[in-house]
Design a protein around this motif. Structure first.
Motif, PDB file in Angstrom:
ATOM      1  N   LEU A   1       0.835  -1.210   0.000  1.00  0.00           N
ATOM      2  CA  LEU A   1       0.000   0.000   0.000  1.00  0.00           C
ATOM      3  C   LEU A   1       0.864   1.253   0.000  1.00  0.00           C
ATOM      4  O   LEU A   1       0.536   2.250  -0.671  1.00  0.00           O
ATOM      5  N   PHE A   2       1.966   1.197   0.761  1.00  0.00           N
ATOM      6  CA  PHE A   2       2.857   2.363   0.777  1.00  0.00           C
ATOM      7  C   PHE A   2       3.441   2.619  -0.609  1.00  0.00           C
ATOM      8  O   PHE A   2       3.490   3.775  -1.069  1.00  0.00           O
ATOM      9  N   VAL A   3       3.917   1.573  -1.268  1.00  0.00           N
ATOM     10  CA  VAL A   3       4.498   1.738  -2.610  1.00  0.00           C
ATOM     11  C   VAL A   3       3.460   2.299  -3.576  1.00  0.00           C
ATOM     12  O   VAL A   3       3.755   3.201  -4.380  1.00  0.00           O
ATOM     13  N   TYR A   4       2.214   1.784  -3.497  1.00  0.00           N
ATOM     14  CA  TYR A   4       1.164   2.294  -4.383  1.00  0.00           C
ATOM     15  C   TYR A   4       0.905   3.774  -4.099  1.00  0.00           C
ATOM     16  O   TYR A   4       0.824   4.600  -5.013  1.00  0.00           O
ATOM     17  N   TRP A   5       0.767   4.120  -2.821  1.00  0.00           N
ATOM     18  CA  TRP A   5       0.508   5.520  -2.459  1.00  0.00           C
ATOM     19  C   TRP A   5       1.666   6.405  -2.912  1.00  0.00           C
ATOM     20  O   TRP A   5       1.451   7.480  -3.478  1.00  0.00           O
ATOM     21  N   TYR A   6       2.909   5.935  -2.670  1.00  0.00           N
ATOM     22  CA  TYR A   6       4.082   6.721  -3.030  1.00  0.00           C
ATOM     23  C   TYR A   6       4.124   6.968  -4.536  1.00  0.00           C
ATOM     24  O   TYR A   6       4.507   8.056  -4.991  1.00  0.00           O
ATOM     25  N   ALA A   7       3.727   5.951  -5.321  1.00  0.00           N
ATOM     26  CA  ALA A   7       3.772   6.082  -6.783  1.00  0.00           C
ATOM     27  C   ALA A   7       2.568   6.832  -7.328  1.00  0.00           C
ATOM     28  O   ALA A   7       2.684   7.591  -8.296  1.00  0.00           O
ATOM     29  N   ALA A   8       1.387   6.673  -6.715  1.00  0.00           N
ATOM     30  CA  ALA A   8       0.157   7.261  -7.269  1.00  0.00           C
ATOM     31  C   ALA A   8      -0.103   8.670  -6.754  1.00  0.00           C
ATOM     32  O   ALA A   8      -0.512   9.564  -7.520  1.00  0.00           O
ATOM     33  N   GLU A   9       0.131   8.881  -5.474  1.00  0.00           N
ATOM     34  CA  GLU A   9      -0.262  10.160  -4.880  1.00  0.00           C
ATOM     35  C   GLU A   9       0.849  10.804  -4.064  1.00  0.00           C
ATOM     36  O   GLU A   9       0.716  11.941  -3.593  1.00  0.00           O
ATOM     37  N   GLY A  10       1.948  10.065  -3.834  1.00  0.00           N
ATOM     38  CA  GLY A  10       3.017  10.574  -2.973  1.00  0.00           C
ATOM     39  C   GLY A  10       4.020  11.419  -3.725  1.00  0.00           C
ATOM     40  O   GLY A  10       3.815  11.826  -4.886  1.00  0.00           O
ATOM     41  N   PRO A  11       5.172  11.628  -3.069  1.00  0.00           N
ATOM     42  CA  PRO A  11       6.180  12.542  -3.629  1.00  0.00           C
ATOM     43  C   PRO A  11       7.107  11.936  -4.676  1.00  0.00           C
ATOM     44  O   PRO A  11       8.131  12.535  -4.993  1.00  0.00           O
ATOM     45  N   MET A  12       6.806  10.734  -5.162  1.00  0.00           N
ATOM     46  CA  MET A  12       7.687  10.138  -6.171  1.00  0.00           C
ATOM     47  C   MET A  12       7.730  11.008  -7.415  1.00  0.00           C
ATOM     48  O   MET A  12       6.696  11.452  -7.926  1.00  0.00           O
ATOM     49  N   GLN A  13       8.949  11.249  -7.912  1.00  0.00           N
ATOM     50  CA  GLN A  13       9.134  12.104  -9.078  1.00  0.00           C
ATOM     51  C   GLN A  13       8.805  11.337 -10.359  1.00  0.00           C
ATOM     52  O   GLN A  13       9.381  10.295 -10.622  1.00  0.00           O
TER      53      GLN A  13
END
Length: 901
Positions: free
Chosen positions: A774-786
């Motif tokens: 879930l963290f990876v999905y959030w980081y990729a979909a809505e988080g600060p991942m460039q």
């Protein structure tokens, strides 16, 4: 009169003749035989009804987990159709189910039919007196009242009341478990309460005449014989479900209810709270349900069990039914037959007394020709060209002792040929032979019961000198005889004298008097050298060994003390020994309450053995029973796991067993228990791996639904289940046994796959997998991942990263479950080459759907940059780091010790 209710051994010869309306001089007439055949039927055992191949195949689908998988197959086919992806997963599940069914039928097909084996033991012919003439007939044609002649080498064709005996000995080990042939006496009248081994006036169907001759009257035929009684018990004994089968059924039901509940809740939340379309949520819910079902578990269990059977076979334990492998690992009580399993089933001289001193059998035997000849000359055993000694077990032991001490028996007998004899007689308990010497005189050698020979001896030989036997000599011999008897040794005495001429009439009165006493020989069926160590190892593993035998209580107690089944230092061991007669005096409820107080059972019948096993099972113990005789078959079938003997075992006992020992060795049982524990531990690792992975998927999908995310497509879930579940789980089944596997207590019937810390491990590890995904999905979909991607493309990228992360997490996690609490790095983490291979193959199949053009479009995934791959791999690898930390805390806090008993 009913043959079944006729208690022949309690009646005199005349009563038998009268009640069976027969004539000892002429036998039955053919007319009377025909009537009795119609009344009693043929002298055969009834065959058990056999199931057809189709019935056996259909029965394989009655397991609850298999039914769940069939439902899952239909659901998978529906999802595949709705998604346009085809029925691949459905077909895979069906293959798994069919594979299990085929393997199950194959195992059943290999099993011999125990009742048919009983029938095969029947004597093909009998020497019967009819219409005043002896004739050979098929044993199936015998009827109660027939007069039958028996002699050495015959198989007894029916249950027979002996009316004339001449030095008759019958080998009854297959029926009673007693290792030494039994002397029979026609004139005896036995009490009704006597066990089979004590009915000395009877010869029982399927036993063997080893010595002498007899005449008897058939009292019982077919299913009314003692063997028939065992056959009836065998066919009526229901086989118990194994712990593994119970665990799988319980786990299947629990998972099914949980999965249905979660799928319904997910559907309701998605449709009514988050506004997803019903069709979309139906597919998600069904995918979640399919993801949660460990469809590979039955096949993986079967494969792990099959691998266990191969390992056991290499160590002389031949498993006939797959679940028996795991059942061994949960064994709490081993009820072992004595003869041939704990002992060698070979009478052996252990101690000798001569020259006024007691010696061990292996001590040098110097200048004692008369002593050794007094046992080797009056002896009917034969030495073949290969040096093997054949004959009565007691007599062969004496010959073997002589040969072991360098006696040239054949040469001696050529020098001093036997010219006359008085055969052994059970009344006087002696055997004498006369041998001619070079100077024309004769040597008389006598062996037999010490009390008889002491009375007939007037002199004693000590240090090559013959002196008059004094009262002190007699007292010493009697004391030594009693001492050896207390050690459960069978004692014989020897004597001789020299005469100038053979008496005109060779009788006990003219020959067996004024003898020179030479000494005593103490024999026993010795314990196996490795059995004692194996019993101690079993004790360390929390396994109780109970000895059950047809031998006398004193013999059984002595062997049990030598094997440490009973404490050799306990002077009151009699209180831990129970006889068959004592068993008859208590109820089943009383026995269940008191069974833990007894470690040895002596003079028992087949019914007693079944009662003992049921008493332990009433205390929730998993019981293993070993046996080799016909009498053991019902108890072998009643036990949670029956263990037959491959060398000495009858086909009946093998047919009723779940496992056969190729070497008849108790040590092999303990080895098999260790392998069984390893098998259970490995299945448990597979369960932990599969359920924690599936729980991770369920929590991921359910939480994503709560957040309104579409985190994984149905095809992603199905592909993860296909490539990351099966291969690592099978590889975990090839794990080596943990070093402390035999220092734990046996698992109880209340323990399951989820015991010993597995349940909490599945829970926290499944949550960890979900949180990381879930963290990876959030980081990729809505988080600060460039990333330059926006909208649907970024969503597809996030789905892809979540998909690969979840798959890799499961692959890395397969190493975590090598032990529930021990650190992965407490030993070489890569010592399982099959797990390493499974990791690489499954990893390649998982990553291939992203890296291979064409396939990636089919799975609707997005290519990842090097940085994104780094995030995915680091996140997946973090499961190892976090689990190691949790395990460390569990060990440090003592939580692990709570489960690791």
């Amino acid at each position: 009169m009913s043959s079944k209710d006729f208690v022949a051994y309690t009646k005199s010869n005349q009563e038998i003749i009268s009640e069976l309306d027969t004539d000892i001089k002429s036998g039955l007439s053919q007319t009377e035989v025909k009537k009795r055949l119609e009344q009693y039927g043929e002298n055969t055992l009834k065959e058990e009804e056999t199931r057809s191949l189709l019935q056996k195949f259909v029965d394989q689908f009655k397991d609850f987990m298999i039914i769940v998988l069939l439902v899952a197959s239909v659901i998978s086919a529906f999802v595949g159709y709705m998604e346009g992806e085809g029925p691949t997963d459905s077909i895979i599940i069906l293959i798994v189910v069919l594979l299990n069914a085929v393997l199950g039928v194959f195992q059943e097909a290999k099993a011999e039919d125990a009742i048919n084996a009983l029938r095969d033991m029947s004597s093909p012919e009998a020497n019967v007196l009819r219409d005043g003439e002896y004739m050979k007939i098929k044993s199936t044609e015998l009827v109660p009242g027939d007069v039958v002649s028996l002699e050495a080498g015959d198989i007894v064709p029916a249950d027979i009341r002996l009316v004339e005996t001449n030095s008759l000995k019958v080998e009854e080990a297959a029926l009673t478990g007693e290792s030494v042939p039994v002397e029979k006496h026609a004139e005896a009248v036995i009490e009704k309460e006597a066990g089979i081994g004590d009915r000395s006036n009877m010869a029982f169907s399927s036993t063997n005449i080893t010595y002498g001759r007899a005449l008897g009257i058939v009292t019982h035929t077919g299913m009314d014989t003692e063997v028939g009684h065992i056959a009836a018990m065998l066919s009526s004994t229901e086989k118990q479900l194994t712990p593994l089968q119970k665990d799988q059924e319980k786990l299947g039901k629990t998972l099914t209810y949980l999965i249905i509940a979660i799928a319904i809740i997910t559907f309701i939340v998605g449709v009514f709270l988050k506004g997803f379309s019903p069709i979309q949520m139906l597919l998600v819910s069904i995918s979640l349900a399919v993801a949660a079902i460990p469809e590979g578990l039955p096949a993986i269990s079967t494969i792990i069990l099959s691998l266990g059977t191969r390992t056991m076979a290499a160590r002389n334990a031949l498993v006939r039914t797959l679940p028996a492998v795991e059942t061994l690992g949960s064994t709490m009580v081993i009820c072992s037959d004595k003869t041939g399993t704990l002992t060698l089933n070979q009478m052996t001289v252990e101690k000798v007394y001569y020259d006024g001193k007691l010696h061990y059998a292996q001590d040098p035997l110097d200048n004692n020709g008369k002593f050794i000849c007094s046992f080797a000359f009056p002896n009917d055993s034969k030495v073949d060209a290969q040096g093997n000694v054949n004959g009565d077990p007691t007599e062969t032991a004496l010959i073997q002792y002589a040969l072991d001490h360098g006696m040239d028996l054949k040469g001696q007998l050529r020098q001093f040929p036997r010219v006359e004899e008085i055969p052994f007689d059970s009344g006087r308990k002696l055997m004498s032979t006369i041998h001619e010497t070079d100077d024309g005189r004769y040597l008389v050698f006598v062996k037999g019961a010490p009390d008889q020979l002491i009375k007939r001896s007037s002199s004693i030989q000590k240090a090559q000198e013959v002196t008059a036997m004094t009262a002190a000599d007699r007292e010493e011999i009697i004391e030594v005889n009693a001492k050896l008897g207390r050690q459960a040794l069978r004692v014989l005495a020897g004597a001789y004298k020299i005469i100038d001429e053979i008496p005109a009439e060779v009788t006990t009165e003219t020959l067996e008097k004024d003898l020179v006493f030479t000494g005593l020989v103490g024999m026993i069926d010795p314990e196996r050298t490795e059995a004692k160590a194996s019993i101690e190892k079993a004790r360390m593993a929390g396994i109780r060994t109970v000895m059950i035998t047809g031998d006398h209580a004193m013999t059984a107690q002595a062997i049990a003390e030598r094997l440490t089944i009973l404490d050799p230092n306990d002077s009151e061991n009699e209180r831990h020994v129970m006889t068959g007669a004592q068993l008859d005096e208590i109820t089943d409820d009383q026995l269940a309450k008191e069974v833990g107080n007894y470690s040895v059972y002596a003079r028992v019948s087949p019914e007693h053995k079944v009662r003992i096993i049921r008493a332990w099972q009433a205390n929730d113990a998993v019981v293993s029973m070993t046996g080799d005789g016909v009498n053991d078959a019902p108890s072998l079938k009643q036990a949670d796991i029956g263990v037959g003997m491959g060398i000495t075992g009858t086909e009946v006992s093998k047919g009723a067993s779940d496992m056969v020992l190729a070497d008849d060795n108790f040590q092999t049982i303990v080895v098999a228990v260790e392998e069984g524990r390893k098998v259970f531990a490995n299945i448990q690792k597979a369960v932990q791996f599969l359920l924690s992975a599936n729980l991770g998927e369920v929590i991921t999908l359910f939480t994503a639904t709560l957040f309104g995310w579409v985190i994984l497509e149905p095809i992603h879930i199905l592909w993860i289940n296909l490539v990351t579940d099966v291969f690592p789980a099978i590889a975990l089944g090839m794990e080596k046994a943990e070093s402390d596997v035999m220092s734990h207590r046996p698992r109880t019937k209340k323990d399951s796959f989820l015991s010993f810390g597995v349940a909490p491990s599945i829970l926290y590890q499944g949550i960890l997998e979900a949180l990381i995904t879930l963290f990876v999905y959030w980081y990729a979909a809505e988080g600060p991942m460039q990333t330059s991607l926006i909208g649907e493309e970024r969503h597809v990228l996030a789905e892809t990263m979540a998909f690969i992360t979840l798959g890799l997490i499961q692959l890395f996690h397969s190493y975590n479950v090598k032990s529930v609490f021990a650190s992965l790095f407490s030993r070489n983490p890569f010592d399982n080459k099959w797990l390493n291979l499974a990791f690489l193959v499954s990893g390649a199949m998982l990553l291939g759907v992203v890296l291979i053009p064409g396939i990636s479009q089919f799975f609707d995934v997005h290519a990842l940059t090097a940085g994104q791959w780094g995030i995915v791999v680091a996140a997946a690898l973090s499961i190892v780091v976090v689990v190691e930390i949790v395990k460390f805390i569990m060990r440090l806090s003592g939580f692990a010790d709570k489960y690791n008993q």
